[in-house]
Design an enzyme around this catalytic site. Structure first.
Site, short mmCIF file in Angstrom:
data_model
loop_
_atom_site.label_atom_id
_atom_site.label_comp_id
_atom_site.label_asym_id
_atom_site.label_seq_id
_atom_site.Cartn_x
_atom_site.Cartn_y
_atom_site.Cartn_z
N HIS A 119 44.49 41.56 -56.40
CA HIS A 119 45.69 40.86 -55.96
C HIS A 119 46.91 41.77 -56.05
CE1 HIS A 119 43.48 37.03 -57.36
NE2 HIS A 119 43.53 36.97 -56.04
N LYS A 174 41.44 22.44 -58.04
CA LYS A 174 40.52 23.54 -58.30
C LYS A 174 40.16 23.67 -59.79
CE LYS A 174 41.06 26.91 -54.61
NZ LYS A 174 41.36 28.31 -54.32
#
Length: 169
Positions: free
Chosen positions: A18, A42
């Site tokens: 990331h 999630k």
């Protein structure tokens, strides 16, 4: 042209892959907002505050980066920030199908917002938050896969007894 891009995600946890994409996006866009989704659907391992702390520590040296949170449709968030671009990472062909469908849905919602796909450095193509969590929670080292704070927090989570290991008295 003063283009603002948004790099959205759950970032549970934020990985070195990331971070690589953030650095690549900053080469292309004068302003980048890394937007951490609260996304309770999630069931993230880390709280929103922990995920923010990891991201902020890992990107503290980067100018032109804003770190924020959101809990709405990505397109709505992008619009609210006056941004024009959504940045997404694609590691492999398997990512493309999902990301392509998401980009088309976002375009359907607002055709004035473009999605830009970036590929990470080849050394991060196998790296995913899911795999990092799995390795860490099973006792493996992830020190070279995630920023230091993420590695520290993952080690703490790995030391907690798993549900299957808890004894019933």
């Amino acid at each position: 042209m003063n283009v603002t891009a948004v790099y959205p995600g759950t970032f549970d946890p934020f990985t070195n892959g990331h971070c690589d994409l953030v650095r690549r996006a900053l080469r292309l866009f004068p302003r980048l907002i890394l937007a951490v989704a609260s996304n309770p659907q999630k069931s993230p391992l880390f709280t929103l505050d922990e995920r923010l702390a990891i991201v902020r520590q890992a990107t503290a040296d980067l100018d032109r980066l804003e770190v924020d949170t959101f809990d709405m449709l990505t397109v709505e968030y992008v619009r609210s920030k006056g941004a024009q671009v959504i940045v997404r990472g694609i590691r492999a062909v398997s990512d493309f199908e999902f990301e392509f469908a998401m980009a088309l849905m976002n375009r359907k919602i607002d055709d004035g917002i473009e999605t830009v796909f970036l590929m990470p450095n080849a050394s991060y193509t196998y790296l995913s938050s899911r795999l990092v969590k799995e390795v860490a929670l099973l006792g493996g080292s992830v020190d070279d896969l995630v920023p230091p704070l993420a590695a520290e927090l993952l080690k703490g989570r790995a030391r907690q007894p798993r549900l299957s290991e808890r004894r019933v008295s």
